[in-house]
Design a protein around this motif. Structure first.
Motif, PDB file in Angstrom:
ATOM      1  N   PHE A 117     -67.743 -84.874  -0.542  1.00 19.71           N
ATOM      2  CA  PHE A 117     -69.248 -84.791  -0.541  1.00 19.71           C
ATOM      3  C   PHE A 117     -69.707 -83.894  -1.613  1.00 19.71           C
ATOM      4  O   PHE A 117     -70.762 -84.367  -2.314  1.00 19.71           O
ATOM      5  CB  PHE A 117     -69.636 -84.106   0.907  1.00 19.71           C
ATOM      6  N   GLY A 118     -69.111 -82.757  -1.966  1.00 22.20           N
ATOM      7  CA  GLY A 118     -69.537 -82.151  -2.775  1.00 22.20           C
ATOM      8  C   GLY A 118     -69.591 -82.838  -4.217  1.00 22.20           C
ATOM      9  O   GLY A 118     -70.253 -82.868  -4.939  1.00 22.20           O
ATOM     10  N   ASP A 119     -68.265 -83.402  -4.486  1.00 19.43           N
ATOM     11  CA  ASP A 119     -68.408 -84.453  -5.793  1.00 19.43           C
ATOM     12  C   ASP A 119     -69.368 -85.495  -5.952  1.00 19.43           C
ATOM     13  O   ASP A 119     -69.895 -85.496  -6.674  1.00 19.43           O
ATOM     14  CB  ASP A 119     -66.919 -85.000  -5.828  1.00 19.43           C
ATOM     15  N   ALA A 120     -69.678 -86.128  -4.423  1.00 19.12           N
ATOM     16  CA  ALA A 120     -70.572 -87.283  -4.616  1.00 19.12           C
ATOM     17  C   ALA A 120     -71.989 -86.634  -4.848  1.00 19.12           C
ATOM     18  O   ALA A 120     -72.784 -87.042  -5.429  1.00 19.12           O
ATOM     19  CB  ALA A 120     -70.629 -87.857  -3.138  1.00 19.12           C
ATOM     20  N   LEU A 121     -72.291 -85.374  -4.252  1.00 15.00           N
ATOM     21  CA  LEU A 121     -73.640 -84.901  -4.534  1.00 15.00           C
ATOM     22  C   LEU A 121     -73.639 -84.457  -6.092  1.00 15.00           C
ATOM     23  O   LEU A 121     -74.889 -84.801  -6.568  1.00 15.00           O
ATOM     24  CB  LEU A 121     -73.747 -83.342  -3.598  1.00 15.00           C
ATOM     25  N   VAL A 122     -72.767 -83.718  -6.734  1.00 11.94           N
ATOM     26  CA  VAL A 122     -72.996 -83.359  -8.020  1.00 11.94           C
ATOM     27  C   VAL A 122     -72.968 -84.742  -8.907  1.00 11.94           C
ATOM     28  O   VAL A 122     -73.775 -84.788  -9.921  1.00 11.94           O
ATOM     29  CB  VAL A 122     -71.643 -82.784  -8.364  1.00 11.94           C
ATOM     30  N   ASN A 123     -72.262 -85.885  -8.512  1.00  5.29           N
ATOM     31  CA  ASN A 123     -72.403 -86.993  -9.470  1.00  5.29           C
ATOM     32  C   ASN A 123     -73.456 -87.606  -9.164  1.00  5.29           C
ATOM     33  O   ASN A 123     -74.163 -88.268 -10.005  1.00  5.29           O
ATOM     34  CB  ASN A 123     -71.257 -88.118  -8.637  1.00  5.29           C
ATOM     35  N   THR A 124     -74.205 -87.631  -8.005  1.00  2.00           N
ATOM     36  CA  THR A 124     -75.502 -88.283  -7.720  1.00  2.00           C
ATOM     37  C   THR A 124     -76.527 -87.474  -8.602  1.00  2.00           C
ATOM     38  O   THR A 124     -77.338 -88.304  -9.190  1.00  2.00           O
ATOM     39  CB  THR A 124     -75.965 -88.078  -6.329  1.00  2.00           C
ATOM     40  N   LEU A 125     -76.487 -86.067  -8.794  1.00  4.18           N
ATOM     41  CA  LEU A 125     -77.479 -85.510  -9.587  1.00  4.18           C
ATOM     42  C   LEU A 125     -77.168 -85.813 -10.728  1.00  4.18           C
ATOM     43  O   LEU A 125     -78.309 -85.790 -11.660  1.00  4.18           O
ATOM     44  CB  LEU A 125     -77.151 -83.881  -9.045  1.00  4.18           C
TER      45      LEU A 125
END
Lengths: 290, 276
Positions: A65-73
């Protein structure tokens, strides 16, 4: 002069659209919210049970989730940066008179009409392929080692593809805004001896500010949900390097059949989008009164 | 008053403009050219731009091997069907909001807009389960319904901004002259409303044609429109670039032409009237 009669018939005319949208939005969203508090996997039907905030805890503490959030941003921010700056420059260029302006304009806006799956596969294969791609050919031409774009720079590559699709959108809207700029104002500034840069900073940019805000907000809404480009190129990988929130929820739901976890992820995505939507709605609402 | 432009300045911008324009357009041009190559030439190094043996066999191959036409028809049915359905629902509603607005009209419009901002993953799971239980998965009907609903806010909004520009006084005048309701609609309203409705239709067909989240998630072999059909080229065996290019060219060409005709409306529709 709206009489009681016309008002009630107006209500009747509006009813279908309002009711359909209400059902479309409220029912599934309520279901998602409900599911997000259940342990619910499609592989183990009949074992659903209330687990409170377990799914949220699971989803939010999952390193993916952390990775996905950073990637999304990064994806949203990267595409916005490229399209707003590039779009402003392109709009300024297309606002100048030159030969074949109309044709160039058609070429510039064309990528917007290319469906996401086509765009992604064309870039993936014919341009970014490490052996046969055009980039590999150009790299070799300059004596460089070809790059395996989607394997070594997955998020960057996807950002480029998406930016190519959205650049026309920014350009078109900024050009439209630019063309509503009062010509006399520019001329007056020129007579006062304003150069290109001071004209740009003091006259053009303030005039474009509103359109730029609209571009940023609308693009953000769509970019938070980038999906097809990831699905057909990297499938979120390698690892989670190119997984965004939308893609993460998709894998949770339709690949792992974890309805509860995916629903919690969906609710988190809704909250994120709402933060953006809040500002957009206010901006457009202001315009509606004018 | 047009300003005098020096020829040198114009030549400079012509050069820059065409270079950048061609660069941005190049991937589409390249796809188009590759679709006429053999698979061998498609991956040849150095790549050939124009001087290769032009062939149309990829186009017939795409049809014979994967039934391209069926998927194209799915796209047509879903995008046109959802647009017409959407217009039928939205026209009365936008009409009422434009001509007999109440205190709440603005709130309703804003709320409709906010539904467009709901990220699709927020409702993916329930929609998928409902579709599964109602046997709507991989059906044209199911996709048409979803497409109608996701684009309904845009249709209402666009129509509303167009309808609002029709002066209400003109109806009054027609009525004074003794026009019946039918005449009023045919001779006064329709001519003024049709251009707006046509633009809305055009933009919506484009959006529905290219939509790729719901079509990928809710369709498989049977009802897959072109977006999902092209995605099946992501894991093929052997040489396939020329065929991918042919399928891609067929999928984007009609919508590209429609898009070029609707540049202006696009801005208005996609910014919900905030930029005109």
């Amino acid at each position: 002069m709206a009489t009681l009669h016309t008002r009630s018939s107006a209500r009747l005319m509006m009813a279908p659209a309002v009711i359909m949208l209400l059902v479309w939005m409220a029912v599934p969203l309520a279901m998602t919210l409900y599911f997000s508090f259940l342990r619910y996997n499609l592989l183990t039907p009949g074992l659903e049970e209330w687990v409170g905030f377990f799914n949220y805890k699971y989803f939010l503490t999952d390193p993916a989730f952390g990775d996905a959030l950073v990637n999304t941003l990064l994806l949203v921010g990267g595409v916005l940066l490229i399209t707003v700056i590039g779009g402003t420059m392109l709009a300024l260029l297309l606002d100048q008179p030159f030969f074949g302006q109309g044709i160039v304009r058609l070429m510039v806006i064309a990528p917007f009409f290319v469906m996401p799956t086509v765009s992604a596969l064309v870039w993936k294969n014919m341009f970014m392929h490490p052996v046969y791609g055009l980039f590999a050919y150009v790299w070799k031409l300059f004596g460089l080692e070809p790059v395996d774009w989607l394997a070594s720079l997955p998020l960057f590559s996807i950002t480029m593809m998406v930016a190519w699709q959205w650049l026309p959108f920014a350009t078109l809207i900024l050009l439209t805004a630019l063309q509503s700029l009062d010509e006399e104002q520019k001329e007056a500034a020129e007579m006062d001896g304003a150069g290109f840069f001071s004209k740009f900073v003091y006259i053009v940019l303030p005039h474009l500010a509103r359109a730029i805000t609209v571009v940023i907000l609308i693009e953000t809404i769509f970019l938070l949900s980038v999906f097809a480009e990831i699905l057909v190129t990297t499938s979120g990988g390698p690892g989670t390097q190119s997984t965004n929130i939308t893609y993460l929820v998709y894998t949770q739901a339709l690949l792992q059949f974890d309805v509860g976890g995916a629903s919690a992820g969906g609710i988190i995505a809704v909250i994120l989008a709402n933060i953006v939507a809040f500002f957009l709605i206010r901006l457009i609402g202001k315009n509606l009164e004018a | 008053m047009a300003r005098a432009i020096s020829p040198r300045r114009k030549a400079f911008f012509t050069l820059i403009g065409w270079t950048i324009g061609l660069a941005i357009f190049f991937p589409i041009l390249w796809t188009f050219l590759t679709s006429f190559k053999t698979e061998g030439e498609a991956i040849a190094s150095p790549p050939s731009l124009l001087f290769f043996d032009w062939t149309t066999e990829n186009y017939s191959e795409v049809q014979s091997r994967s039934d391209y036409f069926k998927h194209a028809m799915n796209s047509v049915v879903i995008s046109f069907g959802s647009t017409i359905l959407g217009l039928l629902i939205a026209i009365p509603s936008a009409w009422a909001m434009a001509f007999s607005p109440t205190k709440r009209t603005k709130d309703i419009l804003m709320w409709m807009l906010s539904t467009k901002m709901l990220p699709p993953v927020g409702v993916l799971v329930p929609i998928y389960l409902i579709f599964r239980d109602w046997n709507l998965l991989d059906t044209r009907l199911g996709l048409t319904i979803v497409m109608t609903l996701i684009n309904l806010p845009i249709i209402v909004w666009m129509l509303y901004t167009y309808f609002k520009e029709i002066p209400g006084d003109i109806l009054e005048a027609a009525r004074m002259d003794g026009a019946s309701l039918a005449k009023e609609i045919v001779y006064v309203l329709a001519p003024m409303a049709v251009p707006g409705i046509a633009s809305t239709m055009l933009l919506n067909i484009i959006l529905a044609w290219n939509e790729a989240f719901w079509t990928l998630n809710l369709s498989a072999a049977k009802a897959a429109p072109l977006t999902a059909f092209i995605a099946s080229y992501s894991s093929p065996e052997g040489l396939f670039w020329a065929k991918l290019s042919a399928a891609s060219t067929l999928a984007i060409a009609p919508i590209l032409v429609l898009g070029w005709f609707s540049q202006r409306q696009l801005v208005r529709g996609l910014t919900f009237g905030a930029v005109k």
